[in-house]
Design a protein around this motif. Structure first.
Motif, PDB file in Angstrom:
ATOM      1  N   VAL A  52       7.567   7.166  -8.518  1.00  0.00           N
ATOM      2  CA  VAL A  52       6.632   7.060  -7.388  1.00  0.00           C
ATOM      3  C   VAL A  52       5.333   7.720  -7.808  1.00  0.00           C
ATOM      4  O   VAL A  52       5.304   8.898  -8.157  1.00  0.00           O
ATOM      5  CB  VAL A  52       7.197   7.740  -6.124  1.00  0.00           C
ATOM      6  CG1 VAL A  52       6.196   7.646  -4.983  1.00  0.00           C
ATOM      7  CG2 VAL A  52       8.529   7.125  -5.736  1.00  0.00           C
ATOM      8  N   ASP A  54       1.388   7.969  -6.364  1.00  0.00           N
ATOM      9  CA  ASP A  54       0.494   7.678  -5.239  1.00  0.00           C
ATOM     10  C   ASP A  54       1.258   6.864  -4.204  1.00  0.00           C
ATOM     11  O   ASP A  54       2.276   7.286  -3.719  1.00  0.00           O
ATOM     12  CB  ASP A  54      -0.767   6.952  -5.692  1.00  0.00           C
ATOM     13  CG  ASP A  54      -1.572   7.729  -6.718  1.00  0.00           C
ATOM     14  OD1 ASP A  54      -1.502   8.964  -6.694  1.00  0.00           O
ATOM     15  OD2 ASP A  54      -2.260   7.105  -7.540  1.00  0.00           O
ATOM     16  N   ASP A  55       0.782   5.672  -3.908  1.00  0.00           N
ATOM     17  CA  ASP A  55       1.454   4.814  -2.927  1.00  0.00           C
ATOM     18  C   ASP A  55       2.186   3.654  -3.605  1.00  0.00           C
ATOM     19  O   ASP A  55       2.519   2.669  -2.965  1.00  0.00           O
ATOM     20  CB  ASP A  55       0.450   4.290  -1.907  1.00  0.00           C
ATOM     21  CG  ASP A  55      -0.687   3.509  -2.550  1.00  0.00           C
ATOM     22  OD1 ASP A  55      -0.815   3.552  -3.787  1.00  0.00           O
ATOM     23  OD2 ASP A  55      -1.443   2.858  -1.811  1.00  0.00           O
TER      24      ASP A  55
END
Length: 73
Positions: A52, A54-55
């Motif tokens: 994972v 950031d987004d």
């Protein structure tokens, strides 16, 4: 017996490296886990990974596609 293991890395914005570097790191960890599962007698082990950043979420799977042939997808 089929066995599956998961590893995950969560990278904060300030601790982020290039994606390729993090993919190599998680791949090495997955390879170690796959080898350890073989050592304890697990047949056809599969290891999964989640990165994972950031987004964004990246998922990986590693297994043996032949003798001593690691496949990471």
């Amino acid at each position: 017996m089929d066995s599956r293991v998961l590893t995950a890395k969560f990278k904060p914005l300030d601790g982020r490296q290039k994606l390729a570097n993090d993919q190599v790191k998680i791949g090495k960890e997955m390879k170690i886990m796959l080898n350890e599962l073989l050592k304890v007698g697990i047949e056809d082990p599969v290891v999964s990974g989640i990165l994972v950043m950031d987004d964004l979420i990246y998922t990986f799977k590693m297994h043996f596609s032949g003798p001593k042939i690691y496949t990471m997808t």
